[in-house]
Design a protein around this motif. Structure first.
Motif, mmCIF file in Angstrom:
data_model
loop_
_atom_site.group_PDB
_atom_site.id
_atom_site.type_symbol
_atom_site.label_atom_id
_atom_site.label_comp_id
_atom_site.label_asym_id
_atom_site.label_seq_id
_atom_site.Cartn_x
_atom_site.Cartn_y
_atom_site.Cartn_z
ATOM 1 N N MET A 191 -67.913 15.396 18.065
ATOM 2 C CA MET A 191 -67.018 16.316 18.624
ATOM 3 C C MET A 191 -65.991 15.755 18.166
ATOM 4 O O MET A 191 -65.281 14.290 17.635
ATOM 5 C CB MET A 191 -66.552 15.713 19.718
ATOM 6 C CG MET A 191 -65.149 16.950 20.538
ATOM 7 S SD MET A 191 -65.035 16.624 22.144
ATOM 8 C CE MET A 191 -64.262 14.720 21.927
ATOM 9 N N ILE A 192 -64.469 16.691 17.114
ATOM 10 C CA ILE A 192 -64.095 16.059 15.928
ATOM 11 C C ILE A 192 -62.688 16.833 16.658
ATOM 12 O O ILE A 192 -62.843 17.725 16.809
ATOM 13 C CB ILE A 192 -63.739 17.078 14.232
ATOM 14 C CG1 ILE A 192 -65.558 16.569 14.442
ATOM 15 C CG2 ILE A 192 -63.154 15.893 13.390
ATOM 16 C CD1 ILE A 192 -66.754 18.099 13.967
ATOM 17 N N ALA A 193 -61.463 15.802 16.181
ATOM 18 C CA ALA A 193 -60.442 16.586 16.837
ATOM 19 C C ALA A 193 -58.895 16.028 15.925
ATOM 20 O O ALA A 193 -59.332 14.891 15.266
ATOM 21 C CB ALA A 193 -60.072 15.158 18.677
ATOM 22 N N THR A 194 -58.787 17.194 15.253
ATOM 23 C CA THR A 194 -58.068 17.120 14.118
ATOM 24 C C THR A 194 -56.166 17.277 14.544
ATOM 25 O O THR A 194 -56.050 18.035 15.466
ATOM 26 C CB THR A 194 -58.225 17.344 12.761
ATOM 27 O OG1 THR A 194 -58.521 18.943 12.839
ATOM 28 C CG2 THR A 194 -59.392 17.264 12.151
ATOM 29 N N SER A 195 -55.709 17.509 13.741
ATOM 30 C CA SER A 195 -54.424 18.376 13.414
ATOM 31 C C SER A 195 -54.497 19.747 13.050
ATOM 32 O O SER A 195 -55.402 19.602 12.581
ATOM 33 C CB SER A 195 -52.696 16.784 13.384
ATOM 34 O OG SER A 195 -53.247 17.763 11.188
ATOM 35 N N PRO A 196 -53.669 20.358 13.350
ATOM 36 C CA PRO A 196 -53.637 21.964 13.682
ATOM 37 C C PRO A 196 -53.440 21.375 11.209
ATOM 38 O O PRO A 196 -53.625 22.639 10.609
ATOM 39 C CB PRO A 196 -52.452 22.427 13.396
ATOM 40 C CG PRO A 196 -52.033 21.491 14.743
ATOM 41 C CD PRO A 196 -52.443 20.311 14.051
ATOM 42 N N VAL A 197 -53.059 20.892 10.732
ATOM 43 C CA VAL A 197 -53.203 20.857 9.147
ATOM 44 C C VAL A 197 -54.284 19.651 8.695
ATOM 45 O O VAL A 197 -54.497 18.292 9.642
ATOM 46 C CB VAL A 197 -52.599 20.506 8.555
ATOM 47 C CG1 VAL A 197 -53.000 20.157 6.999
ATOM 48 C CG2 VAL A 197 -50.976 20.706 8.929
ATOM 49 N N TYR A 198 -55.774 19.980 8.805
ATOM 50 C CA TYR A 198 -56.825 18.962 8.193
ATOM 51 C C TYR A 198 -57.706 19.676 6.868
ATOM 52 O O TYR A 198 -57.233 20.884 6.363
ATOM 53 C CB TYR A 198 -57.596 19.427 9.509
ATOM 54 C CG TYR A 198 -58.146 20.657 9.855
ATOM 55 C CD1 TYR A 198 -59.412 21.733 9.446
ATOM 56 C CD2 TYR A 198 -57.214 21.433 10.278
ATOM 57 C CE1 TYR A 198 -59.852 22.586 9.328
ATOM 58 C CE2 TYR A 198 -57.454 23.048 11.339
ATOM 59 C CZ TYR A 198 -59.126 23.258 10.352
ATOM 60 O OH TYR A 198 -59.010 24.311 10.784
ATOM 61 N N ASN A 235 -53.658 25.049 7.166
ATOM 62 C CA ASN A 235 -52.879 24.686 8.107
ATOM 63 C C ASN A 235 -53.351 25.995 9.462
ATOM 64 O O ASN A 235 -53.201 26.745 9.611
ATOM 65 C CB ASN A 235 -51.268 25.131 7.375
ATOM 66 C CG ASN A 235 -50.363 24.893 8.132
ATOM 67 O OD1 ASN A 235 -50.776 24.516 9.631
ATOM 68 N ND2 ASN A 235 -49.816 25.797 8.151
ATOM 69 N N ASP A 236 -53.682 26.069 10.134
ATOM 70 C CA ASP A 236 -53.138 26.268 11.558
ATOM 71 C C ASP A 236 -52.323 25.989 12.593
ATOM 72 O O ASP A 236 -52.102 26.796 13.766
ATOM 73 C CB ASP A 236 -54.711 25.955 12.829
ATOM 74 C CG ASP A 236 -56.065 26.774 11.972
ATOM 75 O OD1 ASP A 236 -55.739 27.508 10.725
ATOM 76 O OD2 ASP A 236 -56.989 25.662 11.938
ATOM 77 N N PHE A 237 -51.754 25.377 11.532
ATOM 78 C CA PHE A 237 -50.358 25.382 12.660
ATOM 79 C C PHE A 237 -49.388 26.581 13.152
ATOM 80 O O PHE A 237 -50.217 28.335 12.457
ATOM 81 C CB PHE A 237 -49.374 25.101 12.051
ATOM 82 C CG PHE A 237 -48.435 23.474 12.341
ATOM 83 C CD1 PHE A 237 -48.078 22.849 14.199
ATOM 84 C CD2 PHE A 237 -48.695 22.287 11.430
ATOM 85 C CE1 PHE A 237 -48.285 21.635 14.281
ATOM 86 C CE2 PHE A 237 -49.165 20.969 11.860
ATOM 87 C CZ PHE A 237 -48.604 20.325 13.215
ATOM 88 N N SER A 238 -48.492 26.869 13.644
ATOM 89 C CA SER A 238 -47.843 28.587 13.637
ATOM 90 C C SER A 238 -46.673 29.198 13.151
ATOM 91 O O SER A 238 -46.166 29.165 13.277
ATOM 92 C CB SER A 238 -47.370 28.978 15.483
ATOM 93 O OG SER A 238 -46.623 27.617 15.604
ATOM 94 N N LEU A 266 -47.941 25.084 2.500
ATOM 95 C CA LEU A 266 -48.707 26.046 3.231
ATOM 96 C C LEU A 266 -48.339 27.063 4.566
ATOM 97 O O LEU A 266 -48.170 26.208 5.892
ATOM 98 C CB LEU A 266 -50.513 24.752 4.233
ATOM 99 C CG LEU A 266 -51.006 24.129 3.207
ATOM 100 C CD1 LEU A 266 -52.283 23.651 3.726
ATOM 101 C CD2 LEU A 266 -51.758 25.257 2.164
ATOM 102 N N LYS A 267 -48.749 27.978 4.073
ATOM 103 C CA LYS A 267 -47.846 29.041 5.360
ATOM 104 C C LYS A 267 -49.256 28.650 6.377
ATOM 105 O O LYS A 267 -49.716 28.395 6.605
ATOM 106 C CB LYS A 267 -48.125 30.547 4.659
ATOM 107 C CG LYS A 267 -46.870 30.749 3.572
ATOM 108 C CD LYS A 267 -47.176 32.088 2.580
ATOM 109 C CE LYS A 267 -45.837 31.690 2.273
ATOM 110 N NZ LYS A 267 -45.560 33.223 1.519
ATOM 111 N N GLU A 268 -48.297 30.048 7.484
ATOM 112 C CA GLU A 268 -49.299 29.346 8.700
ATOM 113 C C GLU A 268 -50.438 30.140 8.649
ATOM 114 O O GLU A 268 -50.869 31.325 7.569
ATOM 115 C CB GLU A 268 -48.277 30.847 9.689
ATOM 116 C CG GLU A 268 -48.867 30.678 11.157
ATOM 117 C CD GLU A 268 -48.653 31.578 12.108
ATOM 118 O OE1 GLU A 268 -49.463 32.792 12.925
ATOM 119 O OE2 GLU A 268 -47.122 31.942 11.529
ATOM 120 N N GLY A 269 -51.552 29.947 9.122
ATOM 121 C CA GLY A 269 -53.402 30.389 8.876
ATOM 122 C C GLY A 269 -53.705 29.483 7.186
ATOM 123 O O GLY A 269 -54.950 31.137 7.328
#
Length: 851
Positions: A191-198, A235-238, A266-269
């Motif tokens: 199981m991997i937990a990351t920030s939305p940027v990875y 980047n999976d930030f909004s 990095l733009k959103e998504g």
């Protein structure tokens, strides 16, 4: 490295004694970095298992209270040591895991990485479908975040089915297969937990020659190496994110060699790439005799310096070139001698495919100690831990896409093969151990257009120097492949080629009643026959001698097979291994080990393939890497000496002229002179009657009843082996077989302990048939019971194996072995205490498996 010699009974065993260390393993494709912002959890512990189908088992409120609780790697069932003939379970199975998420990671992106699940599978989280996968040998990742309950209990459900299915490779029904579809979640789950940027996972990113971290050596000399590095960042930030990427290359000694900083927006998504070419001066080069590994660390931080993500990968600076008739070049120099090794299937007695990471490492170490510098996959990508070991121990590897003698005209099958090829390249492209890619289906008459496409996909995914594909010379489309598989027993075929040639499988003779397929329990004569078959075949099949006699164009070969393995289509396992399915050695193992030249890392060795028994051969067979050997019978009553050093090639032989000469005539002149260290046979040296009715010495005492072999280099004795005539068994002796890798307290690791019977002098009694009862207490448990003949276990060829699995708590484990029915005059019980060591893994579980 220090070598020790010790006696188990009268068996002189030479082995490596390494410092006891727990190897570092990659997790979900990367090595961990401290304070990285990425959390990786061992997700192996506490899965509920049902071997069968159950309607509604994906629902979170399904009642699984009466299911077994197991730990992964898990193979659905324990099997006997003779598990061939499709006697294993095939069909659906369900796994369910109840878990909670700690508050400190609940706001991160959570993913689950399965290293492999056999067959086809579907995954649900809290009743919602989150992924499916086809094929049992490659990893896949599912996202947990969307349907996760961050504050309460979660239920993950996995449906896995290892039934025959022609729509994905290998595709062939198990009853016609030369290996077995052992089932289950048989490799690790992370199981991997990351920030939305990875940093992305290469297969999940699904970008041609992209995704994840990609390293490739583009130039290399003794003075410098050019290393190309590409990193894919998501980047999976909004919102838009500004990211600073730090790339640091560390030397094998851990010192900083080079560093690069880049900033990207990095733009959103969106995703972006960081690329850099590092120059390394005076590089330490990777080779089988010096497997130097650099470490590349990638760290991502935000504009305030907060850690977002960090991963590491290992890099071997090496250059591989196949130069046709000039053969293999490594690091700009001709490869010394032939590149020899073995094929490997991944099954093991009792547990099937579910070998833990330390077991994978021990397998690699066993083969490295047997002078194997190359392993060919049979016939699918290997466990990441085995590949980690190949990189670190210095073993080349030929990886292969899953397949065996089967082609399906349905387009979905071909498409899934292409997906497997891309997945195979993406998971192993950074490894220095990879020397050849085998993207075709093994021994399959597939369309030529497919073979060409498969070759092209490898080069699309690896568009750098050093990528070489290999296939059989009779496969349609083979013309585009850089290396072809050939047979040393048929030189007239490959001599027409301009390409380099490798023998993917040597030593095996078709059929079950053949001189190479020898059960270890069949004893001395059978094992000597097998060892000589592999060394100096008399059946027109390739052997060490035959391969080594070939010109440089023929770069080497891999034995079929390293370990005894199971088959779906035969009632009998494949007994052609140099060990059995437990990894207990046969004589041929020591023949292989003797082919390693004496060097700074390899000690002189001698091994006596003879048991000084009433029914032993009059000839005494010896394996050695020394220049001469001296055999003393009965304490020196009779002495024999042989010189075994010899020219590497027949005098006057010029490999460059082979193509213009009669290949068979040249082969005849080169045949018996090319093996690095030939088998030594002392004819008519042992006569049992003389041994037991020997005359008296001058002092009136009898000569000893034994064989003594001394290995000499430069006229000096450098290695000694002794075999004594054994008498009645007196005592059981237990030995830990861990290859320097200790039992790790992670709930999944297991180690073999061997029970031997010795007489009063400590001589091993090979022909002892007692059934041994094992008892274990402390922080360990026995794998298997009487239902699979695991406990009690009948002795075969002087030993009985036991598999001991760790708990989650490090500590002492006491093992006792006794005969099944003890009496006043039976063999005395033996005891051994071992200790498991702590693990650095972090876990996520709410219950612990007991099977």
């Amino acid at each position: 490295m220090k070598y020790i010699k010790y006696i188990v009974g009268a068996v002189l065993i030479t082995s490596c004694s390494f410092a006891t260390t727990v190897p570092e393993y990659s997790k979900a494709g990367f090595f961990e970095v401290e304070k990285s912002g990425r959390d990786v959890f061992n997700f192996n512990i506490g899965w509920r298992l049902l071997k069968g189908d159950a309607a509604g088992a994906e629902k979170p409120d399904f009642d699984d209270s009466d299911w077994a609780v197991v730990n992964c790697p898990n193979g659905l069932e324990y099997i006997t040591s003779e598990a061939s003939g499709s006697c294993n379970y095939q069909g659906p199975a369900w796994y369910r895991k109840h878990f909670k998420v700690d508050s400190d990671i609940s706001d991160k992106l959570l993913k689950l990485h399965f290293e492999a699940v056999m067959g086809k599978c579907k995954v649900w989280l809290n009743g919602k479908p989150i992924g499916e996968h086809f094929g049992g040998y490659l990893p896949f990742t599912v996202n947990l975040s969307e349907h996760l309950n961050p504050e309460g209990e979660n239920v993950l459900a996995v449906w896995a089915d290892n039934s025959d299915d022609p729509t994905y490779p290998p595709g062939k029904p198990q009853t016609g297969l030369d290996f077995t579809y052992f089932g289950g979640i048989y490799r690790d789950v992370w199981m991997i937990a990351t920030s939305p940027v990875y940093v992305t996972d290469a297969n999940q990113a699904n970008k041609v020659a992209g995704g994840g971290v990609f390293t490739a050596v583009t130039e290399l000399t003794d003075e410098l190496a050019e290393l190309n590095v590409a990193v894919d960042i998501q980047n999976d930030f909004s919102k838009t994110a500004k990211v600073k990427a730090a790339l640091t290359l560390l030397s094998p000694a851990g010192k900083k060699v080079a560093e690069e900083f880049q900033t990207l927006e990095l733009k959103e998504g969106a995703s972006g790439q960081v690329e850099k070419q590092f120059t390394v001066k005076k590089p330490k080069l990777w080779a089988p005799w010096s497997p130097e590994l650099y470490r590349l660390e990638v760290k991502l931080t935000d504009k305030k310096g907060k850690a977002l993500d960090a991963v590491a990968t290992r890099v071997g600076l090496r250059k591989i070139e196949f130069k046709g008739r000039d053969g293999l070049y490594l690091n700009n120099k001709p490869y010394p001698g032939k590149l020899m090794g073995a094929n490997r299937h991944q099954d093991h007695a009792y547990v099937g495919y579910s070998i833990p990471n330390n077991g994978q490492w021990r397998d690699a170490k066993i083969l490295k100690d047997a002078a194997c510098d190359i392993i060919r996959a049979g016939h699918y990508p290997a466990d990441p831990a085995f590949m980690d070991a190949c990189d670190e121990l210095g073993m080349f590897f030929i990886t292969a896409t899953p397949g065996w003698q089967f082609w399906n005209e349905d387009p979905i099958f071909e498409q899934r093969v292409y997906e497997d090829i891309r997945g195979m390249v993406r998971i192993d492209r950074n490894r220095p151990s990879i020397i050849l890619w085998e993207p075709v289906l093994n021994e399959t008459m597939n369309p030529g257009s497919f073979a060409i496409n498969a070759h092209n996909i490898v080069h699309e995914e690896y568009p750098y120097p050093g990528a070489y594909t290999a296939c059989d010379i009779d496969v349609g489309g083979h013309e585009v492949y850089e290396v072809v598989y050939g047979h040393a027993s048929s030189p007239e075929v490959y001599l027409k080629e301009e390409r380099s040639v490798f023998q993917r499988e040597f030593g095996s003779v078709s059929g079950v009643n053949t001189p190479n397929r020898m059960n270890r329990a069949w004893g001395e004569a059978a094992q000597v026959m097998q060892a000589k078959q592999y060394a100096e075949s008399t059946l027109n099949k390739a052997s060490w001698e035959m391969i080594c006699a070939q010109p440089r164009q023929f770069v080497g070969g891999a034995l079929w097979h390293s370990f005894d393995h199971f088959a779906g289509k035969h009632p009998r396992p494949f007994y052609g291994g140099i060990t059995d399915a437990f990894r207990q050695d046969k004589y041929s193992y020591h023949m292989f080990a003797s082919q390693r030249d004496v060097s700074e890392t390899t000690e002189p060795m001698v091994y006596i393939a003879h048991e000084v028994a009433p029914f032993s051969s009059r000839d005494v067979t010896v394996f050695t890497n020394c220049e001469e050997v001296r055999l003393s019978v009965n304490g020196g009553y009779r002495v024999f000496q042989k010189q075994v050093k010899h020219p590497y090639r027949t005098k006057g032989h010029n490999p460059r002229t082979w193509e213009t000469r009669d290949a068979k005539r040249v082969w005849a002149t080169a045949q018996r002179t090319s093996m690095p260290h030939p088998v030594v046979t002392f004819k008519d040296a042992f006569i049992y009657e003389d041994t037991m009715q020997r005359p008296l010495k001058s002092d009136g005492k009898p000569w000893p009843a034994d064989l003594r072999v001394e290995g000499l280099i430069g006229g000096k004795v450098v290695a000694t082996a002794i075999k004594k005539v054994p008498v009645n068994g007196e005592q059981i002796v237990l030995k830990l077989e861990d290859r320097g890798v200790p039992l790790t307290a992670n709930g999944s690791d297991f180690v073999m302990v061997s029970a031997y019977t010795v007489d009063k002098s400590g001589s091993l009694v090979r022909y002892q048939n007692e059934s041994i009862k094992f008892e274990v207490s402390g922080e360990g448990e026995i794998i298997g019971d009487e239902s699979i003949d695991a406990n009690p276990r009948r002795m075969e060829w002087g030993s009985a194996p036991l598999l001991v699995r760790s708990t989650l708590k490090p500590g002492k484990i006491k093992i006792r072995a006794s005969v099944l029915r003890e009496g006043p005059a039976t063999i005395k019980a033996g005891e051994l205490e071992i200790e498991s060591v702590p693990t650095a893994d972090r876990f996520n579980f709410v219950e612990i498996g007991s099977e």
